[in-house]
Design an enzyme around this catalytic site. Structure first.
Site, PDB file in Angstrom:
ATOM      1  N   VAL A   7     -16.627 111.965  41.427  1.00 12.56           N
ATOM      2  CA  VAL A   7     -16.785 111.656  39.968  1.00 12.56           C
ATOM      3  C   VAL A   7     -16.636 112.844  38.904  1.00 12.56           C
ATOM      4  CG1 VAL A   7     -18.701 110.755  38.320  1.00 12.56           C
ATOM      5  CG2 VAL A   7     -18.788 109.965  40.716  1.00 12.56           C
ATOM      6  N   GLY A   8     -15.461 112.660  38.149  1.00 14.37           N
ATOM      7  CA  GLY A   8     -15.234 113.456  37.417  1.00 14.37           C
ATOM      8  C   GLY A   8     -15.542 113.346  36.088  1.00 14.37           C
ATOM      9  N   ASN A   9     -15.314 114.244  35.258  1.00 18.43           N
ATOM     10  CA  ASN A   9     -15.992 114.091  33.729  1.00 18.43           C
ATOM     11  C   ASN A   9     -15.105 112.874  32.990  1.00 18.43           C
ATOM     12  OD1 ASN A   9     -17.767 116.450  33.235  1.00 18.43           O
ATOM     13  ND2 ASN A   9     -16.002 117.494  33.931  1.00 18.43           N
ATOM     14  N   THR A  12     -13.342 108.582  37.658  1.00 18.09           N
ATOM     15  CA  THR A  12     -13.846 108.578  38.989  1.00 18.09           C
ATOM     16  C   THR A  12     -12.751 108.039  40.044  1.00 18.09           C
ATOM     17  OG1 THR A  12     -16.048 108.431  38.350  1.00 18.09           O
ATOM     18  CG2 THR A  12     -15.420 107.814  40.569  1.00 18.09           C
ATOM     19  N   ALA A 104     -18.895 120.802  42.935  1.00 20.32           N
ATOM     20  CA  ALA A 104     -18.863 120.071  44.210  1.00 20.32           C
ATOM     21  C   ALA A 104     -17.360 119.695  44.331  1.00 20.32           C
ATOM     22  CB  ALA A 104     -19.615 119.077  44.282  1.00 20.32           C
ATOM     23  N   ASP A 105     -16.575 119.482  43.410  1.00 17.70           N
ATOM     24  CA  ASP A 105     -15.223 119.052  43.626  1.00 17.70           C
ATOM     25  C   ASP A 105     -14.287 120.256  43.896  1.00 17.70           C
ATOM     26  OD1 ASP A 105     -15.674 120.114  40.872  1.00 17.70           O
ATOM     27  OD2 ASP A 105     -14.073 119.057  40.235  1.00 17.70           O
ATOM     28  N   ARG A 106     -14.684 121.285  43.576  1.00 19.18           N
ATOM     29  CA  ARG A 106     -13.952 122.577  43.878  1.00 19.18           C
ATOM     30  C   ARG A 106     -14.197 123.123  45.493  1.00 19.18           C
ATOM     31  NH1 ARG A 106     -15.426 127.061  39.492  1.00 19.18           N
ATOM     32  NH2 ARG A 106     -13.534 127.848  40.042  1.00 19.18           N
ATOM     33  N   ASP A 125      -5.901 121.834  40.238  1.00 20.24           N
ATOM     34  CA  ASP A 125      -6.408 120.432  40.066  1.00 20.24           C
ATOM     35  C   ASP A 125      -6.344 120.221  38.599  1.00 20.24           C
ATOM     36  OD1 ASP A 125      -7.800 118.174  39.930  1.00 20.24           O
ATOM     37  OD2 ASP A 125      -9.481 119.138  41.140  1.00 20.24           O
ATOM     38  N   THR A 180       9.244 114.523  16.952  1.00 20.06           N
ATOM     39  CA  THR A 180       7.891 114.900  16.957  1.00 20.06           C
ATOM     40  C   THR A 180       7.466 114.542  18.394  1.00 20.06           C
ATOM     41  OG1 THR A 180       7.432 114.847  14.479  1.00 20.06           O
ATOM     42  CG2 THR A 180       5.537 114.658  16.063  1.00 20.06           C
TER      43      THR A 180
END
Length: 250
Positions: A7-9, A12, A104-106, A125, A180
């Protein structure tokens, strides 16, 4: 089969392992407001006929983790569950000033990187933030670097500059943008690649060794093509770490 959930910010990442083989994976939007009932429906829909015999979870979003805990209790009965949190056996010594600050992900990335490539290693990452995490030759987590993620930088430009807007994150036809859109793409893709290359070189110089640099995360596949220092691409590094930590705790 093992269900691994990262689960990331922003997103997921969900994977299903059959032994060491990643049989399937999905990327869904992280919703901290989702209820346990909504998550039950989501995961039942994703998993289909897969027979889950274990669950391994890491999360950087406390609110999402609370609902996920309740979902696991409801959807998966009498199977082992490992949630990466303080006290979980990871086999990764955390050699920073305050080990509780290490996400935890790290730690999962450190575990997987050392398992796959040994060390020293640099895990890059590409997520909500761009994280560079450093793995010693002995598999220790010895620190890292945070930088704004590509999408955060693009959102900031689009919201603060009236003439700029969000663009597709692909490499433009040349470094010098002719529009642009191309100018933004160049700044995002080549700019981030240059930033990462500079940081990797500085880390290698500080370590005094040619540490392997491993790219992971949602946008790694775009940046690695333009990088001069990234050696490997492991899109599911965190999921592999979740599989390994499950094996250490069951």
């Amino acid at each position: 089969m093992l269900l691994a959930i990262d689960v990331g910010n922003t997103n997921t990442v969900v994977g299903v392992f059959e032994g060491e083989h990643l049989a399937d994976s999905w990327r869904v939007r992280t919703d901290p407001q989702a209820t346990a009932d909504e998550l039950v429906l989501l995961y039942r829909g994703l998993l289909g006929e897969y027979q889950v015999t274990g669950v391994s979870i890491c999360s950087t979003v406390p609110a999402a983790l609370r609902a996920l805990r309740r979902m696991v209790v409801r959807a998966f009965h009498d199977i082992p569950v490992v949630i990466v949190e303080p006290g979980t056996r990871t086999g990764v010594p955390i050699l920073i000033d305050n080990p509780k600050e290490a996400g935890a992900d790290r730690i999962m990335n450190t575990l997987a990187a050392h398992h796959l490539y040994g060390g020293p290693a640099i895990v890059v990452d590409f997520g909500t933030s761009t994280n560079l995490d450093i793995v010693s030759a002995r598999g220790e987590f010895i620190g890292g670097i945070f930088a704004p993620g590509i999408e955060i930088a693009l959102d900031a430009l689009a919201s603060r500059a009236a003439q700029l807007r969000k663009v597709e994150l692909v490499a433009p036809r040349s470094v010098i943008g002719k529009s642009t859109v191309e100018a933004l793409q160049s700044g995002m893709i080549y700019g981030v690649a240059g930033q990462v290359d500079g940081l990797v070189r500085r880390i290698r110089a500080e370590l005094d060794t040619d540490a392997v640099a491993i790219a992971t995360g949602g946008l790694a596949s775009v940046v690695i093509k333009e990088s001069e220092t990234l050696d490997r691409h492991e899109p599911h590094l965190t999921l592999i770490g979740l599989r390994l930590v499950f094996e250490k705790n069951i």
